[in-house]
Design an enzyme around this catalytic site. Sequence first.
Site, PDB file in Angstrom:
ATOM      1  CG  ASP A 131       4.102   3.684   5.842  1.00  0.00           C
ATOM      2  OD1 ASP A 131       4.937   4.567   6.105  1.00  0.00           O
ATOM      3  OD2 ASP A 131       4.151   2.968   4.822  1.00  0.00           O
ATOM      4  CG  ASP A 186       6.746   8.298   4.448  1.00  0.00           C
ATOM      5  OD1 ASP A 186       6.875   7.477   3.535  1.00  0.00           O
ATOM      6  OD2 ASP A 186       6.482   9.499   4.260  1.00  0.00           O
ATOM      7  CD  GLU A 225      10.841   6.178   2.197  1.00  0.00           C
ATOM      8  OE1 GLU A 225      10.849   6.115   0.963  1.00  0.00           O
ATOM      9  OE2 GLU A 225      10.220   7.068   2.808  1.00  0.00           O
ATOM     10  CG  HIS A 232       4.735   2.109  -1.796  1.00  0.00           C
ATOM     11  ND1 HIS A 232       5.698   1.795  -0.848  1.00  0.00           N
ATOM     12  CD2 HIS A 232       4.454   3.413  -1.613  1.00  0.00           C
ATOM     13  CE1 HIS A 232       5.960   2.870  -0.128  1.00  0.00           C
ATOM     14  NE2 HIS A 232       5.223   3.862  -0.570  1.00  0.00           N
ATOM     15  CG  ASP A 233       7.669   4.927  -2.945  1.00  0.00           C
ATOM     16  OD1 ASP A 233       6.507   5.259  -3.254  1.00  0.00           O
ATOM     17  OD2 ASP A 233       8.161   5.126  -1.823  1.00  0.00           O
TER      18      ASP A 233
HETATM   19  C1  GLC Z   1       7.695   7.995   1.011  1.00  0.00           C
HETATM   20  C2  GLC Z   1       6.642   7.057   0.483  1.00  0.00           C
HETATM   21  C3  GLC Z   1       6.093   7.597  -0.800  1.00  0.00           C
HETATM   22  C4  GLC Z   1       5.488   8.957  -0.529  1.00  0.00           C
HETATM   23  C5  GLC Z   1       6.494   9.884   0.160  1.00  0.00           C
HETATM   24  C6  GLC Z   1       5.823  11.088   0.747  1.00  0.00           C
HETATM   25  O1  GLC Z   1       8.792   8.059   0.186  1.00  0.00           O
HETATM   26  O2  GLC Z   1       7.181   5.770   0.346  1.00  0.00           O
HETATM   27  O3  GLC Z   1       5.158   6.748  -1.382  1.00  0.00           O
HETATM   28  O4  GLC Z   1       5.055   9.544  -1.721  1.00  0.00           O
HETATM   29  O5  GLC Z   1       7.141   9.249   1.244  1.00  0.00           O
HETATM   30  O6  GLC Z   1       5.079  10.725   1.876  1.00  0.00           O
END
Ligand code: GLC
Length: 576
Positions: free
Chosen positions: A99, A200, A278, A339-340
């Site tokens: 990541d 990310d 992402e 995970h979100d």
């Molecule tokens: C992304 C991650 C998430 C995190 C956010 C800030 O959306 O998937 O888990 O809280 O970025 O880094």
Amino acid sequence: MADLKWWQKAVFYQIYPQSFADANGDGIGDLKGAIDKLDYLRDLGIDAIWMSPNYPSPMVDCGYDISDYTAVAPEYGTLDDFKLFLDGAHQRGIRVILDLVLNHTSDQHAWFQESRSSRDNPKKDWYIWRDPVNGGPPNNWLSTFGGPAWEYETKRGQYYYHFFFREQPDLNWRNPAVRQAMFDAVRFWYHLGVDGFRIDAIGTVFEREDMPDHTGTLTPEALFYNGRFGKQEYPPEVIEKEWKATFGYQVDQPEMIDLLRELRKVNDEYADRMLIGESEKIEYCADDMLHMVFNFNLMRTERLTPKWVRQNQGERLSGLSALACPEPGAWPCNTLGNHDSPRVKNRFGDGEHDEELARLHLALILTLKGTPFLYNGEEIGMTDLILDDIRKFRDTLGVWYYQLCRSGIGLPEEASLDIAAHNTRDKNRTPLQWKNAAHAGFCPDDVEPWLPVNPNYKVGINVEQQERVSSSLLSYYRKLILLRKANPALIEGDYLPIHEEAIDYLAFLRKSAKQTCLVVLNMSGGSFLLDFTSPATSQQVPKHGELLFSSRERPSGTIDLTQAAVAPFEVLIVKL
Ligand code: GLC
Ligand code: CA
């Protein structure tokens, strides 16, 4: 399939390291634990792992607040452990991507410590600093994780900007030194043999440089309460408009294109590495930018109906094919959870046929055109764990949800806890359920896992029991992943919808030069006698095919496609 790259053929599996496997018995997942499970992953049939952040972190945002980009979190092990993990994966033919959190670091990162120490230091411009205006913050921007987007630093007499928690200061990506430092971190991992990165929060990396006040009119409490929890005090269109008016200047700035181009150049210094963003924005997919972005739009529904999927695929695939990318064109990537987001059974189940639907949804993700991303635990049907005590929460965002409901909106204790527990990301991050033993075998009996284990490990939702049963969800995952590998059309074939009017079932062909497969997903509890050769389609379907897979009992061999009986919730895959 010779001309497809590894990441186009791969099935990805996301490991959430804190919850995957605990080898040293401290209640926290670690790299040695993950090494022990590599055979499990090989047997599952996956080809690549996406590891959520494995770097040192104060864990304010569960690892997405990184304090050192070129080291391993001590809770997870050492760099040598990481190398063993990577080698072990590679030996089993499994690639590993990490990541890459570009937007922000932890406030404990040495870069930020230096930057905040004075107005005059070598890293003074590494973060986004602004002078106070009228004794307060530079503008009215908000953090997406609650409160103002600005935090005052007395040592500088200035504010720094943070899109996420205040412990996650945004880096200043307009500073070339920041780019170099982060690119060096990328090189560090590539040098070790890492196969790629998931980038990310792409949308948040740049914000408008002139920083005008936002023009939203709702209070932050009303905006978040309605926008995050789907409350209907205002029509959804109003909330959407207000959300854009409030956050529009803080996201999706055009400079991202150039940054991605630079990142891709660094990526291409190494052979065969891959970048996935992402983001759902296909304009970031290009020969000189990202290899893939996620099709998050597919997930943005309460029920995955045939109509929804058809429309999503229609838009997505035509959008991708319009991009100027060399053969085989910009590549799709489908996922239903991470995970979100809630567990697939909770998110897309109907409460009655969750098991059948979970099987349909996996078949969907594995047979649509594009690279599938699976989230750890889905293969045994793990479900959301609704926490009953705010002291058990580990997701800072969940704690803030609770405070928002309690003090921001003034809801009673019980209602606040209920909303927070259903929306915190803790619910879908609980430890992997390995067996029917204390803490699901994740950690020793006398140790408290970092987050409670879902007690449903006792009723069959665990790896060990499902491994022994051929009708289990886990066995089903293995079979379908294997089937996908054995049938080139399911990987490289075009997606051609048929019976496009059908409300209850989704039918499509996957067609490549070598092979054509018919996929039928009956998303309803009804059974049908279907004629796939009927003119309801512009595609030619032969009268007979060979059964490749059915989620129901069926005689193997030839199947009559002029009158095929499809059972409730059946997954049917036929070679034509
Ligand atoms: C992304 C991650 C998430 C995190 C956010 C800030 O959306 O998937 O888990 O809280 O970025 O880094
Ligand atoms: Ca551990």
